[in-house]
Scaffold this motif. Sequence first.
Motif, mmCIF file in Angstrom:
data_model
loop_
_atom_site.group_PDB
_atom_site.id
_atom_site.type_symbol
_atom_site.label_atom_id
_atom_site.label_comp_id
_atom_site.label_asym_id
_atom_site.label_seq_id
_atom_site.Cartn_x
_atom_site.Cartn_y
_atom_site.Cartn_z
ATOM 1 N N PHE A 64 0.822 -1.208 0.000
ATOM 2 C CA PHE A 64 0.000 0.000 0.000
ATOM 3 C C PHE A 64 0.858 1.261 0.000
ATOM 4 O O PHE A 64 0.344 2.347 -0.128
ATOM 5 N N ARG A 65 2.166 1.106 0.213
ATOM 6 C CA ARG A 65 3.017 2.286 0.409
ATOM 7 C C ARG A 65 3.555 2.850 -0.905
ATOM 8 O O ARG A 65 4.073 3.937 -0.941
ATOM 9 N N VAL A 107 -5.910 4.645 7.607
ATOM 10 C CA VAL A 107 -6.861 5.444 6.841
ATOM 11 C C VAL A 107 -8.166 5.502 7.624
ATOM 12 O O VAL A 107 -8.661 4.476 8.089
ATOM 13 N N THR A 108 -8.686 6.695 7.803
ATOM 14 C CA THR A 108 -9.926 6.865 8.555
ATOM 15 C C THR A 108 -11.046 7.246 7.601
ATOM 16 O O THR A 108 -10.907 8.170 6.802
ATOM 17 N N VAL A 113 -6.610 -4.752 6.081
ATOM 18 C CA VAL A 113 -6.710 -5.319 4.738
ATOM 19 C C VAL A 113 -5.323 -5.779 4.324
ATOM 20 O O VAL A 113 -4.358 -5.012 4.383
ATOM 21 N N ILE A 114 -5.216 -7.032 3.940
ATOM 22 C CA ILE A 114 -3.939 -7.563 3.480
ATOM 23 C C ILE A 114 -4.043 -7.771 1.985
ATOM 24 O O ILE A 114 -5.055 -8.273 1.477
ATOM 25 N N ASN A 157 2.209 -4.564 3.117
ATOM 26 C CA ASN A 157 1.034 -5.112 2.436
ATOM 27 C C ASN A 157 -0.156 -5.260 3.362
ATOM 28 O O ASN A 157 -1.104 -5.977 3.061
ATOM 29 N N ILE A 158 -0.096 -4.603 4.499
ATOM 30 C CA ILE A 158 -1.257 -4.536 5.386
ATOM 31 C C ILE A 158 -1.641 -3.076 5.532
ATOM 32 O O ILE A 158 -0.797 -2.239 5.847
ATOM 33 N N GLN A 159 -2.886 -2.784 5.260
ATOM 34 C CA GLN A 159 -3.397 -1.426 5.404
ATOM 35 C C GLN A 159 -4.469 -1.416 6.479
ATOM 36 O O GLN A 159 -5.422 -2.196 6.434
#
Length: 1739
Positions: free
Chosen positions: A1387-1388, A1399-1400, A1446-1447, A1463-1465
């Motif tokens: 995700f980066r 993320v909110t 989320v992975i 890879n985890i968000q």
Amino acid sequence: MRCTLLLLISAVFLAPVIGIEITFPDFDVTGVDGNLKEKITRQGILENTPEDTFIGQLIAYVDGQPNTGIVYSKGEAGGDNSFKVSSSGVVTTGAPLDRETANANDLVVTFIATLGTVSTSDPIKVSVLDKNDNAPIFERNLGYGIQVSENVQIGTTIFSDIIVSDIDVGWNAQLTLSCLSVVNNTKSIEACDTFGLTEENFVLGDNVQRYRAYIYVKKVLDYETQKAYTMTVLAKDNPTGKQDGASNEVTVNVAIDVYDEQDSPPVFGTSSLKVFAFEGSDIGKRLSAVTVRDGDEGNPRLLNISIIDVSGNSANLFELDISMENETRIYTVVIVVKNVIDREAYVDGHKFYITAVEIDNTTGLLTNSEANVTVDVTILDVNDNPPRFTQSTYNVDIIEPTINDAIVPGVTIEVTDIDVTRTAEGLSYSTFNVSIISQSSPPAFSLNNDAGTRKASFNLVIDNYMNLDYEVPAYRSRVVLIEAVDFNDNSLSSTATVSINILDTNDNAPVFQQSEYTIQVSEIEQPPKSLLTIQAMDRDSGSNAAVTYAFIDPNIVNFNLDPNTGVVTLAQSLDYDNGAIQYEMTVIASDGGNPIETASATILVTVLNYNDLPPVFQLLSYRSTITESSTVFLIPVTVQASDPDGFAVRYDIVAGNTANNAFQIDPSLGTLSLNTIVNYMDTPGQNGFFYLNVSATDAGVPSQVSYVTITVEVRDENNANPTFPSPNYNATISEAIARGSTVLQVIATDTDSGTNGEITYSITFGAKDDFKINADSGIIFVGSSAALDYDTTSLYNITVEAVDHGSPPRTGITTVQITIEDANNKNPTFDKPLYAQTLNESQPVGTFVLRMNATDPDSTSSLRYSILYYQSSGQGVPSFNYRNSFRIDSASGAIFTNTTMDFDVTSQIQFVVEARDVNASTLQTATATVLIYILQDVDNTPDFNEPWTDANPTYNHVIPEAKTNFTYITLIAFIPSTREQIRDYQEVLGTDPDDYFTVERTTGRVRANREIDYETLDRKILTLTVKATSPEGLSSTANIVFQIQDINDNAPQFSQSSYTFTVSEGKQYPEEIGNIVATDADSTSNANVSFSITGTNASHFTIFMVGNNMRSATGKIVVSQNVVLDYETTPQYNLVLNARDNPDINRFDVYKETSVKLTIKLRDINDQKPVFDKDNYYFFTVETFGGTNQIGQVSAFDSDSGSNGQVSYAFVNPEEKVTRYFYISSNSGTVFTKSSLDGASVIGSFYVQVMARDNGNPFEFSYANVYINVSSGQLDNGQPVWFSPAIGESINIVEHLPLQTSIFNASASPRTPGAGITFSFLSNSQDLNKFAISPSGNIRVIGDIDREVKAVYDLIILATDTLNTTLQGTRRLTVRVLDINDNEPSFRDCPDQTYLDVVTVNVRENQLPPCFPNATGPFDLNPTTGVITTNMALDRELIPMYRICVIARPASFGRRKRATPDNIQKVDVVILDNNDNGPVFLTRDISKAIFELPTQEMVSQLRAVDPDSAFFNRVRYSITGIVYEKPGRQINIYGAFNINPDTGLVTVNFPTYKAFTKGYFIISVRAEDSYDSTMYDTTQIKVYIAEEITQIRVVIDSNGNVDIADKVANMMNDLNAAGLVTFQQTQIRYHKDSSGATISSKTDVCMLAIQNDQVLDAYDGQSMLETRDSIIRNYGFGEIGPCEPSTTSNLEGWSVFWWVLVAFAIFMFILILILMYAIYALYRNYKSFMDTRQQYLVQ
């Protein structure tokens, strides 16, 4: 074992009187069971034998007679009672024998035998045998105490007075003595280990054997180690276990005290002392202490204590404060600060000794016995030293720099802080910050570091070399002031000044004033005409700025260039016809620096021809055709003319064009075009033709012109719509107009000709078949079936269409408005048949009562109202004039009082009102009935809840902007006399003109009728008036003033959906990238917008706010400091631009944010020079290698892009011998032979400089040296021949191949006989750290290949002839890397989306989800798109926030790798509140008692909780009903109690409740959501009315320091937990006795007792309380009784008359019943009379 002895004892009794002798047998006479005498005397009797033990049988004989009749006995003189003898001679023990008694060994027993009067006796000495029944005895059984010196020698006997004996005999008297050692008793073990024991026995005159114990020393004694011992001596008899093995033990303790000797030095309380002292400590400060004493504690000596210096100066820094405790002679030595301490003088601390020397008690002199304690003083740092520079000034000369981030040479700045590096608290007193506090403007330097500890070096770093340009005089001398500041104390600082002198370097190339010079020269000009002067400027100074000029091409012969002045002159005549017509020359300007800097410019010389002939057209005229609707010619027209002089020809339309120049001609090609359509009617004379006059002009000097005509025919089309002269028509007719009558005519025109202009009319809408139109003339007339009715349709809007006859037809429309006039032919009607109204009897004459409303659909009607007749009911006073009671306004229908009313005379009046149309030709009337109720004068006009008052009937309410149906306020109005709530609320018409609000009729709830948007409101305050009407028709109004409050319901909006900026590379701070604009429709801080940039390398840019007006913000994106944009590093930035409001608030539910895509593209500039792969090239060949052949290649690379990176090559000023034999390819850099090299070997070596230049403007270039060696001889057959790789060949490999994997084999063959080939790579590229090639051509992998880093590698393979290394060949091998699934998603690194760590997102609760199958949780994730959706309605009150992780994983089915942070968000889903919960009461069914005369306003504090968020959880309380109940009756009593609508506090509303003491109230309370009254909860309060005299109390002793409130609360809970009766505490006070006097030493707790919905009187309450006496006393209370003292007089003596009182009460009760019945009968008669009496008046 008991044996029976039959002893035959012969007894011969000699009786002189009768001659009989009794005798006992001798010992030798043997009986059957042995000899008793032997047993007693020889064998012995064991002591302690039990009583009645059988000993034996006595037998006596009378000579010659049988022994019968002999009686046996024991003599009393001897034997005490030790034996008993029966008369038959059985001998038993009479008492236990004790051998140790005084007569034990002298015991004699006399046995007597008697026969008749004759007896004999035999005394026998009894032998008592010993038994071990006595323990040893120490002479001193209380123990022994001895003292012994600690210096006694081992083996020395220290005590011998321990004597022990045992009164038993034999084995039982033998003893052993030992030291008793008890397991796990360390003291006994130590005593036995230290001391030993020996023994000896001896006998004194009493023949008792005694034992003496000797104690001796086994181990060295030490008083200081152990001062005393307790030795336990054990004495044990019968140690060997003889006889029955029994032994006795006895112990005695010996206390051994060791006394001290003077043998130990002084002893300090610690062996070393660690002392901490802050530098600068106050003089006299006590730092630490240590105790010391003489090591000989038993007899301690005085000590002499002093400091012995170790580190130096100790005695000057410290002194000792010495005190001694006289009893113990223990000294306390305190170390005291004597002088100021500076840690920096003793960085390693301070050390000294404290010595203690013993003083002889006798002589007073010092002895040799001494001891020391080491004192290590750690001097704690105080931050008292500033960081200091090693120099206060620095001077340095530097050559003007050309790059940023370089260290300024020649100056290293050192800073030192001598304070401590780290304190015990973790502080660093030697840490400092270093910064530049000022420098010459503009700033150019920064520091390579900003902090240091202890000692650190710093360098100046060049931040902006452009500000150090020597060519700017102001920049040549710079001063930088640097400050070092202590990290912990800003007051500690120092500064240093760095003076920098900038020296010039040749860092500027010459710059031409123009990059290209152009000049036109006529062929008639002659040399040496001066053509132009070129000039280049060099910003350097001195020789670095001296510029010379030269043509790059030395073969230029037509022009000369002055190398110093730059003047270009004509060297040869120019011939336009036979020579070149244009010359392009490149000029190079070189400065005098080292190395040389150059610049180039282009000179373009155009040769001009002399012109004398005009152009010639190919045709004499041109013709074409167009249609009106097209701009394309049916026959294309291109005019062409040629110029005999060869000049270019230009074409122009000079006449005949339209006014708007619709026709155009290409000036170069001559092609005619039409840029807009033309109309047939636009042609001259409307004849359909245009005549265009076209000129052809050559470019000669002077120019020549020719002309030609183009005829254009315009063909007519149906392109015009029919047009009405007016967009609408109007007509007015009567509804009685005859059918077929003409109304009006519409006419349309069409500018087209022929049938295209013919028009037909039709009605397409609105006529309702009541009107028709003539298709040809456009006349509109009334239809034959028309039914015109003003009341049904008063206005017709008819659409008329005009259609031409063209193909396709075209249409025009118009609107016809026909107004129908009314005819007066209908009766009026009232809006209702009955009008009812109440009227207070006190209203004055002329009071408005009501308004009658009749309507007549006829527009010409005029209504008049009148009263027809009356009817009245009431008392019926004959003189009352009903006819004149009211009057009516004939025009308005308003009814007014015409006389005063009297309820006692009449209670209602009824009359009929007529409405008549006075304009009607026939009689047209209508009637309605009016019923007036006369009310008595009671003001029941409704009142609203506070803060509404009659004087100020207004509510001020701040409300947020909101959507439809949002509840703002609920009004509560009531009838003042009964407190009954009103259920009829209406909006007063006209008070809400924009219809923002709606009022619910029955609840009074004011809701939003439509969206209220703060941003679109012209006025921020809205008003509304609401009328509350009682059932009696009385009404009051409340004015509500709503102040609209903005909420943050609008997110900022960018002016563009995305932003793209393109800038040239090389930009740096503070150069501008572009402006951004965002607006926010909210107000105040909700509209305050800030910007931010996120994404990869977002830090390269900064946003400056250049405008932030309310609701609009403008930001300027600039390059961040210390950043230089570089196309070669990052050609494009894909970022996210964020705009958020409320920038000072970080709560996600308060601010809103919007993001758009931001793309910043860099435009490449030519900032990179071509770079040769080597500085020198060496080529070898032979002169027989003739013809055009390649002998070598140079290569340069330019990292720019596009044309800026395209490199061309040229020889620079080659010598003639070089150009004779060689040339270079400008594109490839390959050096070729120009012709035969015969004779070149004589020259041997050739040198030429090669320039590589790019195609930028201006271009960049660099040089390399080429050395060519030509030798004689035969060349071996040329370059190697390649087999593989083939030209353009590529191979594929997968990424991450194992190292040393072979991927390709190169193959080539030499042309030289006997030679071989060696392979290598031709490049210094870093790509080659991934691959290696062996000399044989095998290519293998030597570094990790990662496709994500680089996907394609180009390897240039060099094949070299082993016999002639000048013979080389190259081939390109392209290696393409194939992807494998070796990377986890991240995700980066998203290219156009940047995610924060978390993320909110906000989701509104109760939002219904889309339909997704197989949902197992509150959220679903689309595995392909990554879209997260809800699958159920969310409830904020259950879970206010979810965190979703989320992975992202690859889609392949390989083994999954461990998840990583990339890879985890994390997604935080915040649930936003809806108003979906109503309030809930915390307590229900509350019981409360109050006094008949309330002592306080509060009855109960209710609280209902709404779990919604703060905005939606406001609660409004109201009382919905108050019922008073007593046995057999329920009464609604409105207004008995009040409730605060905001707080829920229930209070009394009556001053007294005396009338209600026999029952109770049930108050029904409602708590509703302030914004939605459909969400509510209810509860009830049961309120009992009590008299104060019904209180009971318990008493406790007072303690002014103790609060008994908690104890009372707990007691009340326990009392009520017992059931049956409920107790309610009323007060806590000082105790009152029966006289009412206050006693402060006791406390009363008063309460009420409630049972079966009644408050018990004091007597019954006291009785119930007494049943719980145990509970009361458990809490320390007592004295149960009435709370209030009795006020009744003593009735003693009256008790005999109690029956009189009872009889009187019964009599009064019967009398009251009779009176009540009489009153009821009178009331019924009166009511019947009032209801039946009626009077009628007929008009």
